[in-house]
Scaffold this active site. Structure first.
Site, PDB file in Angstrom:
ATOM      1  N   ARG A  15       0.837  -1.203   0.000  1.00  0.00           N
ATOM      2  CA  ARG A  15       0.000   0.000   0.000  1.00  0.00           C
ATOM      3  C   ARG A  15       0.873   1.254   0.000  1.00  0.00           C
ATOM      4  O   ARG A  15       2.062   1.211   0.308  1.00  0.00           O
ATOM      5  CB  ARG A  15      -0.904   0.010   1.231  1.00  0.00           C
ATOM      6  CG  ARG A  15      -2.035  -0.989   1.196  1.00  0.00           C
ATOM      7  CD  ARG A  15      -2.803  -1.050   2.505  1.00  0.00           C
ATOM      8  NE  ARG A  15      -2.023  -1.675   3.567  1.00  0.00           N
ATOM      9  CZ  ARG A  15      -2.463  -1.850   4.814  1.00  0.00           C
ATOM     10  NH1 ARG A  15      -3.666  -1.421   5.157  1.00  0.00           N
ATOM     11  NH2 ARG A  15      -1.706  -2.449   5.720  1.00  0.00           N
ATOM     12  N   LYS A  73       1.566   2.058   7.491  1.00  0.00           N
ATOM     13  CA  LYS A  73       1.887   1.264   8.663  1.00  0.00           C
ATOM     14  C   LYS A  73       2.832   2.004   9.602  1.00  0.00           C
ATOM     15  O   LYS A  73       3.488   2.984   9.233  1.00  0.00           O
ATOM     16  CB  LYS A  73       2.514  -0.066   8.249  1.00  0.00           C
ATOM     17  CG  LYS A  73       1.549  -0.988   7.519  1.00  0.00           C
ATOM     18  CD  LYS A  73       0.322  -1.334   8.347  1.00  0.00           C
ATOM     19  CE  LYS A  73       0.637  -2.198   9.540  1.00  0.00           C
ATOM     20  NZ  LYS A  73      -0.571  -2.509  10.358  1.00  0.00           N
ATOM     21  N   TYR A  92      -1.254   4.553  10.769  1.00  0.00           N
ATOM     22  CA  TYR A  92      -1.655   3.559  11.760  1.00  0.00           C
ATOM     23  C   TYR A  92      -0.484   3.349  12.712  1.00  0.00           C
ATOM     24  O   TYR A  92       0.647   3.145  12.272  1.00  0.00           O
ATOM     25  CB  TYR A  92      -1.996   2.225  11.092  1.00  0.00           C
ATOM     26  CG  TYR A  92      -3.300   2.216  10.333  1.00  0.00           C
ATOM     27  CD1 TYR A  92      -4.509   2.414  10.992  1.00  0.00           C
ATOM     28  CD2 TYR A  92      -3.326   1.986   8.959  1.00  0.00           C
ATOM     29  CE1 TYR A  92      -5.717   2.405  10.297  1.00  0.00           C
ATOM     30  CE2 TYR A  92      -4.524   1.971   8.260  1.00  0.00           C
ATOM     31  CZ  TYR A  92      -5.716   2.179   8.931  1.00  0.00           C
ATOM     32  OH  TYR A  92      -6.904   2.169   8.237  1.00  0.00           O
ATOM     33  N   HIS A  94      -1.091   1.645  16.282  1.00  0.00           N
ATOM     34  CA  HIS A  94      -1.372   0.439  17.079  1.00  0.00           C
ATOM     35  C   HIS A  94      -0.359   0.290  18.215  1.00  0.00           C
ATOM     36  O   HIS A  94       0.276  -0.746  18.388  1.00  0.00           O
ATOM     37  CB  HIS A  94      -1.371  -0.804  16.189  1.00  0.00           C
ATOM     38  CG  HIS A  94      -2.441  -0.811  15.140  1.00  0.00           C
ATOM     39  ND1 HIS A  94      -3.784  -0.866  15.449  1.00  0.00           N
ATOM     40  CD2 HIS A  94      -2.359  -0.747  13.782  1.00  0.00           C
ATOM     41  CE1 HIS A  94      -4.495  -0.859  14.328  1.00  0.00           C
ATOM     42  NE2 HIS A  94      -3.649  -0.769  13.308  1.00  0.00           N
ATOM     43  N   GLU A 116      -6.194   4.869  13.701  1.00  0.00           N
ATOM     44  CA  GLU A 116      -7.160   3.948  14.307  1.00  0.00           C
ATOM     45  C   GLU A 116      -7.906   4.512  15.499  1.00  0.00           C
ATOM     46  O   GLU A 116      -8.894   3.911  15.946  1.00  0.00           O
ATOM     47  CB  GLU A 116      -6.473   2.631  14.706  1.00  0.00           C
ATOM     48  CG  GLU A 116      -5.523   2.715  15.888  1.00  0.00           C
ATOM     49  CD  GLU A 116      -4.099   3.083  15.481  1.00  0.00           C
ATOM     50  OE1 GLU A 116      -3.199   2.984  16.340  1.00  0.00           O
ATOM     51  OE2 GLU A 116      -3.877   3.487  14.320  1.00  0.00           O
ATOM     52  N   ASP A 268      -2.796  -7.080  15.247  1.00  0.00           N
ATOM     53  CA  ASP A 268      -2.043  -5.823  15.324  1.00  0.00           C
ATOM     54  C   ASP A 268      -2.334  -5.042  16.600  1.00  0.00           C
ATOM     55  O   ASP A 268      -1.674  -4.044  16.895  1.00  0.00           O
ATOM     56  CB  ASP A 268      -2.271  -4.945  14.084  1.00  0.00           C
ATOM     57  CG  ASP A 268      -3.733  -4.653  13.810  1.00  0.00           C
ATOM     58  OD1 ASP A 268      -4.581  -4.987  14.657  1.00  0.00           O
ATOM     59  OD2 ASP A 268      -4.039  -4.106  12.732  1.00  0.00           O
TER      60      ASP A 268
END
Length: 369
Positions: A15, A73, A92, A94, A116, A268
């Site tokens: 991505r 990511k 993101y 996480h 998120e 994740d």
């Protein structure tokens, strides 16, 4: 503002955080966009397309040198060197499953805004939803694949055939991931049961699926009962920003069929299965007590063309606001402010603080709202 778009370096992560169309919007609003050469190739987007949109093609170091870096990511260890005071990182994160990254962000003074935990006025998660939709639908696909005997599974066709019983699919969590996983499983002809803590959500799912799936409250006795029957278990538990609870413990694996499959989409965030660990697309599964575990932590990266456009559709409006006002944009939007996870060396996501036993503030306290 100068905005950097680095190439994703996570294993088989194809991505990219901005499409040429999104870059064109950013440039049209007076921003300078630096795209790392080759960043879009995995999603079928060429450097020439980015240049036509107004971006400058640069090295990784130059892209990371921007005022705001937009990624897909979380930064990996090799990228920690780029973190610094004054940098806005929009991606993101996480963090509840990434203690070393949490410390790196805090020690560097980076402003970390996590996709998120951004909320809409209706308390949904607009930047998580598109990837949850992809991951939920993929969970059933990959689960069906790994039920094949050649992949270590039982050798069961998810939907069965006339005269042969279909597979039993158990979905833990009735949110976006779980709903999409159930939709695909039902469409493939499997028998589907969704477990959730919210009776109201179960009522909604029963109505949406018109009684064609079974709904159950997510209690330990019900989980133990269902895993004895399940051929495929999809872990779809989400507590925004927090570590997922272990709802399937190691001892429960002995109750499961040999060759059954667990796909833990919550990996994740630490996973809702005690025995899950993060895996990669090139080595996605392992077996514990005869049960196939699938723990790929960036599932949507396997379908990057779909995933990139779905994600960028949602992130671009927020990126434009951050580019226009910087951190002050968070003061104008309480939902966007909830995305703030680290700020000026302070942890600003209480759920992460709880996961690691660290002191934290709310975003509002940190920003002085």
């Amino acid at each position: 503002m100068i905005i950097g778009i680095p190439k994703e370096i996570k294993t088989l992560e194809n991505r990219v955080s901005m499409t040429p169309g999104a870059v064109e919007s950013l440039v049209r609003h007076g921003n300078k966009v630096l795209v790392e050469a080759g960043a879009g190739l995995g999603s079928g987007l060429t450097d020439a397309e980015y240049e036509t949109a107004g971006a400058a093609m640069v090295s990784a170091e130059e892209a990371w040198g921007a005022e705001m870096v937009i990624k897909v990511k979380e930064p990996l260890d090799s990228e920690f060197k780029y973190l610094r005071k004054g940098l806005i990182l929009f991606t993101y994160l996480h963090l509840a499953a990434a203690e070393s990254l949490t410390h790196a962000l805090l020690e560097s003074g980076t402003t970390g805004i996590a996709y998120e935990t951004v909320e809409s006025p209706d308390h949904t998660l607009p930047l998580l939803t598109p990837m949850s939709e992809v991951a939920g639908r993929m969970a059933t696909q990959v689960g069906a694949h790994h039920l094949e005997k050649t992949q270590g599974g039982e050798g069961i066709l998810l939907g069965g055939v006339p005269g042969v019983y279909p597979a039993e699919v158990m979905v833990i969590g009735g949110g976006v991931v779980g709903t999409n996983a159930a939709r695909i499983a039902m469409g493939m002809g499997a028998r589907v049961t969704i477990l959730d803590l919210s009776h109201q959500r179960l009522q909604y799912l029963d109505e949406v699926f018109q009684g064609r799936i079974t709904t159950m409250m997510s209690t330990e006795p019900n989980i133990r009962q269902m895993i004895t029957k399940a051929d495929l278990v999809v872990g779809a538990v989400l507590i925004p920003g927090a570590k997922a609870p272990n709802l399937i413990t190691r001892d429960m694996l002995s109750l499961m069929k040999k060759g059954s499959v667990i796909v833990d989409v919550a990996v994740d965030q630490g996973g809702c299965v005690e025995t899950i660990k993060a895996t990669t697309h090139d080595d996605p599964t392992y077996i514990v007590d005869g049960v196939v575990h699938y723990g790929v932590a960036n599932m949507p990266g396997a379908v990057p063309r779909t995933s990139t456009f779905a994600l960028v559709n949602q992130t671009t409006p927020y990126a434009l606001r951050l580019a226009a006002k910087g951190v002050d944009a968070l003061k104008d939007d309480p939902g966007l402010a909830l995305g703030l996870n680290t700020y000026k060396g302070k942890l600003t996501c209480p759920a992460v603080g709880e996961a690691f036993g660290m002191e934290s503030q709310t975003p509002e306290e940190a920003l002085g709202i």
